[in-house]
Write an enzyme that holds these catalytic residues in place. Structure first.
Site, PDB file in Angstrom:
ATOM      1  N   THR A 148     -22.955  10.282  42.446  1.00  0.00           N
ATOM      2  CA  THR A 148     -23.744   9.895  43.615  1.00  0.00           C
ATOM      3  C   THR A 148     -23.047  10.206  44.926  1.00  0.00           C
ATOM      4  OG1 THR A 148     -24.781   8.085  42.375  1.00  0.00           O
ATOM      5  CG2 THR A 148     -24.868   7.955  44.783  1.00  0.00           C
ATOM      6  N   LYS A 149     -21.744   9.963  44.999  1.00  0.00           N
ATOM      7  CA  LYS A 149     -21.038   9.969  46.276  1.00  0.00           C
ATOM      8  C   LYS A 149     -20.198  11.222  46.493  1.00  0.00           C
ATOM      9  CE  LYS A 149     -18.969   6.073  45.345  1.00  0.00           C
ATOM     10  NZ  LYS A 149     -19.674   5.549  44.174  1.00  0.00           N
ATOM     11  N   LYS A 164     -16.722   7.401  52.225  1.00  0.00           N
ATOM     12  CA  LYS A 164     -17.653   7.646  51.127  1.00  0.00           C
ATOM     13  C   LYS A 164     -19.083   7.639  51.645  1.00  0.00           C
ATOM     14  CE  LYS A 164     -14.488   5.386  47.904  1.00  0.00           C
ATOM     15  NZ  LYS A 164     -14.305   4.356  46.848  1.00  0.00           N
ATOM     16  N   ASP A 279     -19.892   0.594  32.494  1.00  0.00           N
ATOM     17  CA  ASP A 279     -19.467   1.977  32.264  1.00  0.00           C
ATOM     18  C   ASP A 279     -17.974   2.068  32.551  1.00  0.00           C
ATOM     19  OD1 ASP A 279     -19.469   4.681  31.766  1.00  0.00           O
ATOM     20  OD2 ASP A 279     -20.142   5.231  33.770  1.00  0.00           O
TER      21      ASP A 279
END
Length: 496
Positions: A148-149, A164, A279
């Site tokens: 995502t980042k 970020k 996760d």
């Protein structure tokens, strides 16, 4: 804009009250103090009309923050007294009310002084960098991207920081658009993950959780302009991988194992309740000055799973063909998250970091810890206690098992305030540096013993530097010459 100053409160060591207070003030900042400003380039600030304040309450970011706040507060209220909950809620309402009545353009408030902590960075409990301060971050360079980042590094007042933001070309947005969703909507969903991290990281005050230094949450949707990007600024950490871990000294690997165990103890009963790392991967952690810190909380879960009886509380670890059952108490699988976290921490960290290179007399203790992680025979409280004892024995030199006076007699010739800088350095196993044989020792006697066992070693330089356990750092040398003067070191020469 600038964010309202946060005032540190002394709360008699009650974690959940401290976490709740931080969470409420954070929510106030995110919902009410949003600004229109970028982080990569300085641009002209738009002038807003006073009636733009009401638009902020209807923005997509504000709605998401409110919903997430309710979720987090719902998780934390079970761990706090109701009276405290309503005290904080009342303060938050008053804060929001004061913001509505502000006479500043838009919702822009100013912080008169940005207090810096001992590390040169803002103290999270007091102040956070806002959009204006983020603009002043210099030397920005791209370093990595995840799902995502996108992550950049930069310098703020001479200190390194991590920046970020959403990776516009990342897999998260690509997979979203493959489902026929617009780029704008996909970007918005991805930005909400960063907003969640801003909230969650600050609600988890712990030395092994990355420190949020600042953030910028615009009130507008992303339109391609950097002024509309959601940004979070944190401490800058060093990424870790398996090879890097295995190349570390045993002392550094002990520190990482101790850090991750203490973190999991905290997550088992955090201010937001029991937290599951759904996760669990090494990539979620970074090293900051040698200390392990959780930096990615995208996939954490809050609260224990619901259950009707114990049969609903069975967790199966397929990687080890191992199953464990927890008790169903008041409709919750008590300890479920903690056990999953511990097993995964053992698989990714402790079970292969601790045994490799451990001192001989500490190995029985290490074997018990490894078994506890693999078979889940201890909870996080017990593991922290056991690991703490190992750290203490290592720090005190207990593993040396010195008994005879002969073992405590110096044999090397000592040259006080002497050094061999840049000379006769050589590579050795478990060195703390890549260019020489740098080790930590309990004292000079242990350094002599190590040098005597190494046929290449002709002596060592004892420094006044110390490791995280207080052990002394020495540099082994494979040759000798006329030393140079150094008040900070002593040279020990092996007898011929």
């Amino acid at each position: 804009m600038a964010f309202r100053r946060r005032h540190k409160r002394t709360l008699d060591n009650v974690w959940y009250i401290a976490g709740s207070c931080t969470l409420f003030f954070l929510v106030g900042n995110l919902v009410m103090f949003q600004s229109y400003h970028g982080f990569v380039e300085n641009s002209d600030k738009r002038k807003q009309k006073p009636n733009d304040i009401e638009d902020t309450y209807n923005s997509d970011h504000s709605v998401f923050v409110r919903e997430l706040s309710n979720e987090l507060l719902g998780a934390s209220i079970g761990n706090s007294e109701n009276s405290q909950y309503f005290v904080f809620e009342g303060r938050m309402r008053k804060l929001m009310g004061n913001t509505r009545d502000s006479t500043h353009p838009g919702i822009r408030l100013t912080v008169p002084h940005l207090a810096l902590g001992p590390d040169g960075l803002p103290s999270v409990a007091d102040n956070l960098l806002d959009c204006d301060h983020i603009d002043n971050i210099t030397d920005q360079k791209y370093i990595a991207s995840g799902w995502t980042k996108a992550v950049f590094k930069g310098m703020y007042k001479g200190r390194p920081v991590a920046i970020k933001t959403v990776d516009a070309g990342g897999q998260d947005i690509k997979s979203c658009m493959e489902k026929m969703v617009s780029f704008e909507e996909c970007y918005q969903r991805a930005s909400h993950k960063i907003i969640k991290e801003i909230l969650v990281l600050q609600a988890l005050p712990h030395e092994n959780v990355i420190k949020v230094i600042g953030f910028c949450v615009p009130k507008q949707r992303y339109n391609g302009d950097s002024n509309t990007a959601v940004v979070m600024v944190t401490e800058l950490g060093e990424t870790i991988d398996l090879i890097k871990l295995l190349q570390m000294s045993w002392e550094d690997r002990l520190r990482i194992s101790y850090d991750v165990t203490r973190l999991l103890r905290f997550l088992s009963s955090s201010p937001l309740g029991s937290i599951s790392m759904n996760d669990f991967r090494r990539q979620q952690f970074v090293l900051v000055s040698g200390q392990l810190k959780l930096s990615d909380v995208d996939d954490v879960g809050f609260g224990e799973p619901s259950c009707a009886d114990d049969t609903n509380c069975i967790v199966h670890f397929s990687s080890a063909n191992f199953t464990k059952r927890m008790a169903c108490i008041e409709g919750k699988c008590m300890g479920y998250n903690e056990q999953r976290n511990l097993f995964n921490a053992g698989r990714h960290f402790t079970t292969f970091l601790l045994p490799h290179g451990a001192p001989v007399l500490l190995r029985p203790h290490i074997d018990q810890l490894v078994e506890a992680y693999e078979q889940l025979t201890m909870d996080s409280v017990q593991l922290v206690s056991r690991l703490g004892k190992v750290v203490d024995m290592y720090t005190r030199g207990w593993y040396l098992n010195r008994s005879s006076p002969h073992e405590q007699k110096l044999e090397f010739t000592v040259h006080k305030e002497s050094d061999l800088p840049g000379q006769f350095d050589y590579r050795c196993r478990f060195s703390m540096s890549g260019g020489g044989c740098t080790l930590s020792v309990f004292d000079s006697l242990e350094a002599e013993s190590i040098c005597n066992l190494d046929p290449d070693c002709k002596g060592f330089v004892m420094t006044n530097q110390k490791t995280w356990t207080g052990r002394k750092i020495v540099h082994l040398k494979n040759g000798m010459a006329k030393p140079s003067r150094n008040k900070e070191t002593d040279l020990f020469v092996k007898p011929p």
